[in-house]
Design a protein around this motif. Structure first.
Motif, mmCIF file in Angstrom:
data_model
loop_
_atom_site.group_PDB
_atom_site.id
_atom_site.type_symbol
_atom_site.label_atom_id
_atom_site.label_comp_id
_atom_site.label_asym_id
_atom_site.label_seq_id
_atom_site.Cartn_x
_atom_site.Cartn_y
_atom_site.Cartn_z
ATOM 1 N N ILE A 64 0.869 -1.318 0.102
ATOM 2 C CA ILE A 64 -0.022 0.000 0.150
ATOM 3 C C ILE A 64 0.841 1.068 0.065
ATOM 4 C CG2 ILE A 64 -1.430 1.507 1.410
ATOM 5 C CD1 ILE A 64 -2.789 -1.257 2.216
ATOM 6 N N ARG A 65 1.909 1.340 0.682
ATOM 7 C CA ARG A 65 2.757 2.295 0.739
ATOM 8 C C ARG A 65 3.597 2.495 -0.708
ATOM 9 N NH1 ARG A 65 5.578 1.631 6.698
ATOM 10 N NH2 ARG A 65 3.982 2.688 7.819
ATOM 11 N N THR A 66 3.855 1.543 -1.173
ATOM 12 C CA THR A 66 4.605 1.539 -2.478
ATOM 13 C C THR A 66 3.711 2.168 -3.644
ATOM 14 O OG1 THR A 66 5.883 -0.416 -2.034
ATOM 15 C CG2 THR A 66 5.767 0.209 -4.439
ATOM 16 N N ARG A 67 2.110 1.801 -3.231
ATOM 17 C CA ARG A 67 1.299 2.229 -4.437
ATOM 18 C C ARG A 67 1.089 3.765 -4.127
ATOM 19 N NH1 ARG A 67 -1.362 -2.843 -3.572
ATOM 20 N NH2 ARG A 67 -2.515 -2.083 -2.075
ATOM 21 N N GLU A 69 3.312 5.965 -2.779
ATOM 22 C CA GLU A 69 4.269 6.672 -3.195
ATOM 23 C C GLU A 69 4.156 6.770 -4.849
ATOM 24 O OE1 GLU A 69 7.738 4.670 -1.892
ATOM 25 O OE2 GLU A 69 7.311 5.251 0.238
ATOM 26 N N GLN A 70 3.892 5.651 -5.437
ATOM 27 C CA GLN A 70 3.831 5.876 -6.959
ATOM 28 C C GLN A 70 2.642 6.794 -7.482
ATOM 29 O OE1 GLN A 70 6.020 4.412 -9.215
ATOM 30 N NE2 GLN A 70 4.902 5.597 -10.653
ATOM 31 N N SER A 71 1.537 6.812 -6.596
ATOM 32 C CA SER A 71 0.237 7.463 -6.953
ATOM 33 C C SER A 71 0.777 8.863 -6.842
ATOM 34 C CB SER A 71 -0.940 7.257 -6.219
ATOM 35 O OG SER A 71 -1.250 5.737 -6.576
ATOM 36 N N GLN A 72 1.617 9.561 -5.681
ATOM 37 C CA GLN A 72 1.943 10.669 -5.243
ATOM 38 C C GLN A 72 3.019 11.310 -6.493
ATOM 39 O OE1 GLN A 72 0.483 12.283 -2.734
ATOM 40 N NE2 GLN A 72 1.730 14.214 -3.696
ATOM 41 N N LYS A 73 3.766 10.260 -7.045
ATOM 42 C CA LYS A 73 4.746 10.720 -8.087
ATOM 43 C C LYS A 73 3.953 11.034 -9.391
ATOM 44 C CE LYS A 73 8.858 8.088 -6.323
ATOM 45 N NZ LYS A 73 9.525 6.903 -6.487
ATOM 46 N N ASP A 74 3.023 10.055 -9.533
ATOM 47 C CA ASP A 74 1.917 10.169 -10.904
ATOM 48 C C ASP A 74 1.398 11.419 -10.735
ATOM 49 O OD1 ASP A 74 2.972 7.739 -11.617
ATOM 50 O OD2 ASP A 74 1.109 6.644 -11.280
ATOM 51 N N LEU A 75 1.000 11.733 -9.464
ATOM 52 C CA LEU A 75 -0.041 13.112 -9.389
ATOM 53 C C LEU A 75 0.829 14.207 -9.510
ATOM 54 C CD1 LEU A 75 -2.638 14.401 -8.395
ATOM 55 C CD2 LEU A 75 -1.750 14.277 -6.149
ATOM 56 N N GLU A 76 2.033 14.167 -8.987
ATOM 57 C CA GLU A 76 3.000 15.318 -9.269
ATOM 58 C C GLU A 76 3.522 15.557 -10.484
ATOM 59 O OE1 GLU A 76 6.070 14.480 -6.563
ATOM 60 O OE2 GLU A 76 5.117 15.076 -4.537
ATOM 61 N N ALA A 77 3.573 14.388 -11.387
ATOM 62 C CA ALA A 77 3.766 14.429 -12.794
ATOM 63 C C ALA A 77 2.834 15.050 -13.585
ATOM 64 C CB ALA A 77 4.488 13.079 -13.402
ATOM 65 N N MET A 78 1.394 14.843 -13.178
ATOM 66 C CA MET A 78 0.483 15.383 -14.112
ATOM 67 C C MET A 78 0.093 16.856 -13.833
ATOM 68 S SD MET A 78 -2.503 12.428 -14.008
ATOM 69 C CE MET A 78 -2.174 11.082 -12.919
#
Length: 168
Positions: A64-67, A69-78
């Motif tokens: 869940i933490r990995t997902r 972090e990945q979602s946070q990176k994706d959101l920041e990229a968007m």
């Protein structure tokens, strides 16, 4: 009037007494113990289910933490794609160029960058117009929007300063 108790009646009374004692012990002692045992076994079952759920959560926590972090990176990229945050140097260059284009000389500029943990909150415009807070006024936070605070001291003619105000 005398009551004669026969041998057969005595045996029936003794058996009846034994049955009553056994029935009394069963109802008075064994049934409450059985009910308590059943309640405890239900509580144990519930506790085991809760324990299994918590163990599953603990096991799935790294994923869940990995997902997250990945979602946070994706959101920041968007957000960077659609809402780029200007650096203070870019803000300085933009405002200085605007002032120069309007024929104004900038004597001092102060830029305070936003706190990127909190989104911008704009006050109610009627409060700004009337100078007081209205009864049902509320500030509105705008998700994904950050604002830098800019203070500029400029010199120039009144027309040039008005042109700068019009542009900004």
């Amino acid at each position: 009037m005398t009551l004669k108790v026969t041998e057969r009646d005595k045996k029936i009374l003794i058996v009846l007494g034994i049955v009553l004692v056994i029935l009394g012990l069963t109802i008075g002692v064994l049934m409450p113990l059985a009910e308590d045992t059943q309640e405890l076994s239900e509580k144990i079952t519930e506790a085991e289910i809760e324990k299994q759920e918590k163990e599953m959560k603990v096991v799935s926590l790294p994923g869940i933490r990995t997902r997250e972090e990945q979602s946070q990176k994706d959101l920041e990229a968007m957000q960077d794609k659609y809402y780029p945050v200007m650096k203070s140097v870019e803000i300085d260059r933009m405002m200085t160029n605007t002032a120069v284009n309007c024929g104004i000389q900038v004597t001092n500029m102060d830029i305070k960058m936003p706190d990127f943990t909190v989104y911008t909150t704009l006050p109610n415009y009627s409060d700004l117009v009337y100078g007081t807070e209205q009864e049902n006024s509320e500030n509105t936070a705008f998700d994904g929007m950050y604002t830098a605070s800019l203070t500029m001291n400029m010199t120039g003619s009144r027309e040039n300063l008005q042109a700068m105000l019009d542009v900004t």
